[in-house]
Design a protein around this motif. Structure first.
Motif, mmCIF file in Angstrom:
data_model
loop_
_atom_site.group_PDB
_atom_site.id
_atom_site.type_symbol
_atom_site.label_atom_id
_atom_site.label_comp_id
_atom_site.label_asym_id
_atom_site.label_seq_id
_atom_site.Cartn_x
_atom_site.Cartn_y
_atom_site.Cartn_z
ATOM 1 N N ASN A 77 0.820 -1.219 0.000
ATOM 2 C CA ASN A 77 0.000 0.000 0.000
ATOM 3 C C ASN A 77 0.854 1.269 0.000
ATOM 4 O O ASN A 77 0.688 2.160 0.827
ATOM 5 N N ALA A 79 2.503 4.287 -2.660
ATOM 6 C CA ALA A 79 2.479 4.878 -4.006
ATOM 7 C C ALA A 79 3.861 5.431 -4.292
ATOM 8 O O ALA A 79 4.410 6.180 -3.491
ATOM 9 N N ALA A 100 -4.402 2.201 -11.136
ATOM 10 C CA ALA A 100 -4.329 1.380 -9.921
ATOM 11 C C ALA A 100 -5.724 1.209 -9.302
ATOM 12 O O ALA A 100 -6.030 0.165 -8.718
ATOM 13 N N LEU A 101 -6.571 2.219 -9.476
ATOM 14 C CA LEU A 101 -7.925 2.141 -8.899
ATOM 15 C C LEU A 101 -8.760 1.130 -9.682
ATOM 16 O O LEU A 101 -9.570 0.395 -9.120
ATOM 17 N N ARG A 104 -8.033 -2.204 -8.608
ATOM 18 C CA ARG A 104 -8.693 -2.489 -7.318
ATOM 19 C C ARG A 104 -10.187 -2.706 -7.479
ATOM 20 O O ARG A 104 -10.905 -2.862 -6.509
ATOM 21 N N ARG A 114 -12.136 10.734 -8.521
ATOM 22 C CA ARG A 114 -10.780 10.907 -7.969
ATOM 23 C C ARG A 114 -9.797 11.422 -9.025
ATOM 24 O O ARG A 114 -8.936 12.247 -8.731
ATOM 25 N N ARG A 147 -1.205 10.234 -10.405
ATOM 26 C CA ARG A 147 -1.443 8.794 -10.286
ATOM 27 C C ARG A 147 -1.126 8.309 -8.858
ATOM 28 O O ARG A 147 -1.809 7.454 -8.317
ATOM 29 N N ARG A 151 -4.294 7.255 -5.304
ATOM 30 C CA ARG A 151 -4.308 5.903 -4.739
ATOM 31 C C ARG A 151 -4.600 5.868 -3.251
ATOM 32 O O ARG A 151 -4.924 4.821 -2.707
ATOM 33 N N ASP A 152 -4.445 6.997 -2.581
ATOM 34 C CA ASP A 152 -4.681 7.049 -1.149
ATOM 35 C C ASP A 152 -3.895 5.950 -0.424
ATOM 36 O O ASP A 152 -4.465 5.129 0.297
ATOM 37 N N PRO A 153 -2.577 5.933 -0.607
ATOM 38 C CA PRO A 153 -1.764 4.872 -0.011
ATOM 39 C C PRO A 153 -1.446 5.180 1.451
ATOM 40 O O PRO A 153 -1.820 6.238 1.964
#
Ligand SMILES: Nc1ncnc2c1ncn2[C@@H]1O[C@H](COP(=O)(O)OP(=O)(O)OP(=O)(O)O)[C@@H](O)[C@H]1O
Ligand SMILES: [Mg+2]
Length: 355
Positions: A77, A79, A100-101, A104, A114, A147, A151-153
């Protein structure tokens, strides 16, 4: 909470190549840590160890209290923004940002939302239909940043993400980035060899040399109290002057001045004096500690002039930043040595001595 911790990390390729040596660092939520150091010092390797793209030879990587040594990169998790952007050439900017979304299996509307939000923040809205080949380097770089943002890592890792931009664009994106990552409130590890980026962006800087962390501190502390001669010479432009001096009693001798060595116990026979060019000023008759010399070179920097001076009765040269209001070439000048701004280093080890 997603604190990042590195404990005694080593990377050995063979007995000769050990680009990461015993690195221990902590990065809190919302903290922006910059790894700063010259080419080949191990910055990218350290980042790749955190990302899991390379296994560590020894040591631990901990993300949010979990040891991730055995977790593959895709499951950490994290980015990561690579120096080379690493965009997919057949996808347009929007698809690149959302890729990446999509993997998922996030609903399409949420992905679009987003992507649009990140594009807005990085001023990319008008470019979302373009493929990387139809964009400038700076635009591609911002797509790569977007990007990572969507991703909200748990942790952001960035490897020289601004290196391909021209100076003006770099300054703009730098300011945007500082704001964006402040809003994210996650640990950020940022790699650069550009000290201006390190100073302006970071809450803390780790100066790396030969795989070893030389100093880990807030940028201002690194500037005012460099831990050793390497850090002192690497951070600050124009570079700090270094002069090796003989010591007598509790003083160091520079020309006619005996500079007091305050807070230094066990004074050695020789010591390295460090002075930043911006800390040298023209002396007034009241100044007690001065050096005299002749100006032999003037470099115009616009706001100030960088003056090179040959110090009288020695083969020392020293550089000072002085006002532009006079033509200094050939002048004999006296410069005041500000005791508060002098740095002292061990001749053998280069370590800072004194306060
Ligand atoms: N796969 C590898 N095998 C052997 N040596 C490597 C490998 N990858 C990197 N190195 C070496 O490790 C050292 C550190 O490399 P690294 O890429 O981490 O440097 P860097 O600080 O990122 O430099 P730059 O600023 O040039 O990107 C270098 O001496 C490099 O040659
Ligand atoms: Mg690198």
């Amino acid at each position: 909470m997603a604190k990042l911790e590195l404990h005694n990390l080593y990377k050995k390729y063979d007995s000769q190549v050990i680009p990461v040596k015993n690195v221990s660092l902590e990065v809190e939520d919302g903290e922006f840590l910059t790894l700063l150091g010259p080419s080949g010092c191990g910055k990218s390797t350290l980042l790749r160890l955190i990302a899991g793209l390379e296994p560590a030879t020894e040591g631990k990587v901990i993300i949010g209290d979990k040891n991730v040594n055995r977790v593959p990169p895709g499951d950490r998790n994290i980015a990561m923004v690579f120096q080379s952007y690493a965009l997919y050439p057949h996808m347009n900017a929007a698809e690149n940002i959302g890729t990446a979304l999509k993997l998922r299996k996030m609903p399409k509307e949420e992905i679009n939302r987003r992507v649009r939000e990140a594009a807005q923040k990085l001023e990319l809205n008008h470019l979302l239909d373009r493929k990387p080949g139809q964009m400038s380097g700076g635009q591609r770089q911002r797509v790569a940043l977007a990007r990572a943002l969507v991703r909200d890592p748990e942790v952001f890792l960035l490897d020289e993400p601004l290196s391909n931009l021209d100076a003006l664009l770099r300054e703009q994106v730098r300011a945007q980035m500082k704001q964006l990552f402040k809003e994210q409130n996650k640990p950020v590890v940022y790699v650069t060899h550009d000290q201006t980026e390190a100073m302006t962006l970071s809450s803390k800087v780790a100066v790396l040399y030969d795989g070893i962390v030389q100093q880990h501190a807030p940028p201002n502390r690194i500037y005012t109290h460099p831990a050793n001669q390497f850090v002192a010479g690497f951070v600050g432009s124009p570079q700090m002057n270094f002069i090796t001096l003989k010591c007598e009693g509790n003083t160091a001798i520079l020309g006619k001045s005996a500079l007091p060595l305050v807070d230094i116990t066990n004074v050695p026979s020789r010591i390295v004096l460090g002075i930043r060019p911006e800390d040298l000023h023209l002396a007034t008759p009241e100044d007690e500690y001065v050096l005299q010399g002749k100006v032999f070179l003037v470099e115009e920097l616009g706001k100030e002039n960088l003056i090179s001076i040959k110090v009288d009765d020695s083969d020392l040269t020293i550089r000072a930043l002085l006002p532009t209001d006079r033509n200094w070439e050939g002048d004999k000048i006296r410069l005041a040595l500000p005791l508060q701004q002098l740095h002292w280093f061990d001749v053998e080890t280069g370590a800072r001595v004194g306060k």
